[in-house]
Design a protein around this motif. Structure first.
Motif, PDB file in Angstrom:
ATOM      1  N   LEU A  50       0.820  -1.222   0.000  1.00 54.51           N
ATOM      2  CA  LEU A  50       0.000   0.000   0.000  1.00 54.51           C
ATOM      3  C   LEU A  50       0.850   1.266   0.000  1.00 54.51           C
ATOM      4  N   ARG A  51       2.107   1.155   0.398  1.00 53.87           N
ATOM      5  CA  ARG A  51       3.014   2.322   0.434  1.00 53.87           C
ATOM      6  C   ARG A  51       3.781   2.396  -0.871  1.00 53.87           C
ATOM      7  N   ASN A  52       3.047   2.446  -1.958  1.00 55.11           N
ATOM      8  CA  ASN A  52       3.643   2.413  -3.297  1.00 55.11           C
ATOM      9  C   ASN A  52       3.630   3.770  -4.000  1.00 55.11           C
ATOM     10  N   GLY A  53       3.224   4.817  -3.286  1.00 58.05           N
ATOM     11  CA  GLY A  53       3.156   6.144  -3.879  1.00 58.05           C
ATOM     12  C   GLY A  53       1.865   6.394  -4.638  1.00 58.05           C
ATOM     13  N   GLN A  54       0.995   5.407  -4.692  1.00 60.51           N
ATOM     14  CA  GLN A  54      -0.283   5.537  -5.393  1.00 60.51           C
ATOM     15  C   GLN A  54      -1.453   5.398  -4.410  1.00 60.51           C
ATOM     16  N   ASP A  55      -1.446   4.323  -3.620  1.00 60.57           N
ATOM     17  CA  ASP A  55      -2.547   4.040  -2.705  1.00 60.57           C
ATOM     18  C   ASP A  55      -2.479   4.863  -1.426  1.00 60.57           C
ATOM     19  N   LYS A  56      -1.307   5.160  -0.958  1.00 61.99           N
ATOM     20  CA  LYS A  56      -1.064   5.991   0.232  1.00 61.99           C
ATOM     21  C   LYS A  56       0.060   6.954  -0.131  1.00 61.99           C
ATOM     22  N   PRO A  57       0.175   8.057   0.604  1.00 60.67           N
ATOM     23  CA  PRO A  57       1.215   9.032   0.247  1.00 60.67           C
ATOM     24  C   PRO A  57       2.642   8.561   0.533  1.00 60.67           C
ATOM     25  N   GLU A  58       2.805   7.561   1.401  1.00 61.99           N
ATOM     26  CA  GLU A  58       4.152   7.082   1.706  1.00 61.99           C
ATOM     27  C   GLU A  58       4.692   6.238   0.554  1.00 61.99           C
ATOM     28  N   ILE A  59       6.008   6.321   0.378  1.00 63.10           N
ATOM     29  CA  ILE A  59       6.689   5.498  -0.622  1.00 63.10           C
ATOM     30  C   ILE A  59       7.757   4.715   0.135  1.00 63.10           C
ATOM     31  N   TRP A  60       7.494   3.420   0.285  1.00 64.81           N
ATOM     32  CA  TRP A  60       8.387   2.549   1.029  1.00 64.81           C
ATOM     33  C   TRP A  60       8.859   1.404   0.143  1.00 64.81           C
ATOM     34  N   CYS A  61      10.024   0.871   0.484  1.00 64.67           N
ATOM     35  CA  CYS A  61      10.487  -0.363  -0.126  1.00 64.67           C
ATOM     36  C   CYS A  61      11.296  -1.118   0.914  1.00 64.67           C
ATOM     37  N   ALA A  62      11.429  -2.397   0.714  1.00 63.90           N
ATOM     38  CA  ALA A  62      12.162  -3.235   1.662  1.00 63.90           C
ATOM     39  C   ALA A  62      13.427  -3.778   1.015  1.00 63.90           C
ATOM     40  N   TYR A  63      14.420  -3.980   1.870  1.00 65.97           N
ATOM     41  CA  TYR A  63      15.653  -4.635   1.450  1.00 65.97           C
ATOM     42  C   TYR A  63      16.120  -5.483   2.629  1.00 65.97           C
ATOM     43  N   GLN A  64      16.304  -6.764   2.416  1.00 58.80           N
ATOM     44  CA  GLN A  64      16.706  -7.713   3.452  1.00 58.80           C
ATOM     45  C   GLN A  64      15.832  -7.584   4.701  1.00 58.80           C
ATOM     46  N   SER A  65      14.528  -7.536   4.491  1.00 56.06           N
ATOM     47  CA  SER A  65      13.499  -7.497   5.538  1.00 56.06           C
ATOM     48  C   SER A  65      13.404  -6.175   6.300  1.00 56.06           C
ATOM     49  N   ILE A  66      14.191  -5.177   5.940  1.00 62.10           N
ATOM     50  CA  ILE A  66      14.084  -3.856   6.559  1.00 62.10           C
ATOM     51  C   ILE A  66      13.339  -2.953   5.587  1.00 62.10           C
ATOM     52  N   ILE A  67      12.349  -2.223   6.112  1.00 65.35           N
ATOM     53  CA  ILE A  67      11.545  -1.333   5.273  1.00 65.35           C
ATOM     54  C   ILE A  67      12.083   0.086   5.405  1.00 65.35           C
ATOM     55  N   TYR A  68      12.295   0.719   4.275  1.00 63.24           N
ATOM     56  CA  TYR A  68      12.843   2.077   4.212  1.00 63.24           C
ATOM     57  C   TYR A  68      11.811   3.036   3.626  1.00 63.24           C
ATOM     58  N   ASP A  69      11.811   4.256   4.153  1.00 57.47           N
ATOM     59  CA  ASP A  69      10.933   5.308   3.645  1.00 57.47           C
ATOM     60  C   ASP A  69      11.713   6.110   2.607  1.00 57.47           C
ATOM     61  N   VAL A  70      11.314   5.996   1.349  1.00 58.94           N
ATOM     62  CA  VAL A  70      11.987   6.705   0.256  1.00 58.94           C
ATOM     63  C   VAL A  70      11.104   7.836  -0.297  1.00 58.94           C
ATOM     64  N   THR A  71      10.095   8.225   0.488  1.00 58.37           N
ATOM     65  CA  THR A  71       9.112   9.225   0.063  1.00 58.37           C
ATOM     66  C   THR A  71       9.749  10.509  -0.461  1.00 58.37           C
ATOM     67  N   ASN A  72      10.768  10.988   0.214  1.00 60.10           N
ATOM     68  CA  ASN A  72      11.361  12.280  -0.146  1.00 60.10           C
ATOM     69  C   ASN A  72      12.470  12.199  -1.192  1.00 60.10           C
ATOM     70  N   SER A  73      12.720  11.018  -1.704  1.00 54.86           N
ATOM     71  CA  SER A  73      13.762  10.862  -2.718  1.00 54.86           C
ATOM     72  C   SER A  73      13.228  11.274  -4.084  1.00 54.86           C
ATOM     73  N   ARG A  74      13.948  12.146  -4.756  1.00 55.63           N
ATOM     74  CA  ARG A  74      13.538  12.557  -6.100  1.00 55.63           C
ATOM     75  C   ARG A  74      13.625  11.388  -7.078  1.00 55.63           C
ATOM     76  N   LEU A  75      14.390  10.369  -6.744  1.00 57.50           N
ATOM     77  CA  LEU A  75      14.536   9.202  -7.613  1.00 57.50           C
ATOM     78  C   LEU A  75      13.388   8.201  -7.470  1.00 57.50           C
ATOM     79  N   TRP A  76      12.509   8.435  -6.498  1.00 54.98           N
ATOM     80  CA  TRP A  76      11.354   7.555  -6.289  1.00 54.98           C
ATOM     81  C   TRP A  76      10.051   8.305  -6.499  1.00 54.98           C
ATOM     82  N   LYS A  77      10.065   9.326  -7.311  1.00 52.57           N
ATOM     83  CA  LYS A  77       8.867  10.120  -7.564  1.00 52.57           C
ATOM     84  C   LYS A  77       7.727   9.233  -8.066  1.00 52.57           C
TER      85      LYS A  77
END
Length: 76
Positions: free
Chosen positions: A11-38
């Motif tokens: 749901l944190r895909n930048g479409q369904d909710k305003p947050e943009i998150w992704c996981a790497y090795q089971s840790i979830i990171y907030d990339v919302t403010n990254s211009r590369l994840w617009k």
């Protein structure tokens, strides 16, 4: 650290909710403010998912995640 399911992460895909998150090795990171994840997209990758397997094809290392806030753990 709070745990999230894959469905909650999706749901944190930048479409369904305003947050943009992704996981790497089971840790979830907030990339919302990254211009590369617009809009939840980074080249051919989409936010809201575990990118562990996809990182091996990236032109950068996992150190890229060091600049992002850890928001939780991906539950199995």
């Amino acid at each position: 650290m709070k745990k999230y399911t894959k469905s909650q992460l999706a749901l944190r895909n930048g479409q369904d909710k305003p947050e943009i998150w992704c996981a790497y090795q089971s840790i979830i990171y907030d990339v919302t403010n990254s211009r590369l994840w617009k809009n939840g997209k980074h080249y051919e990758h989409w936010a809201g998912q575990d990118l562990t397997e996809e990182l091996k094809d990236a032109p950068h290392t996992e150190k890229v995640f060091e600049k992002f806030e850890k928001v939780g753990m991906l539950s199995s």
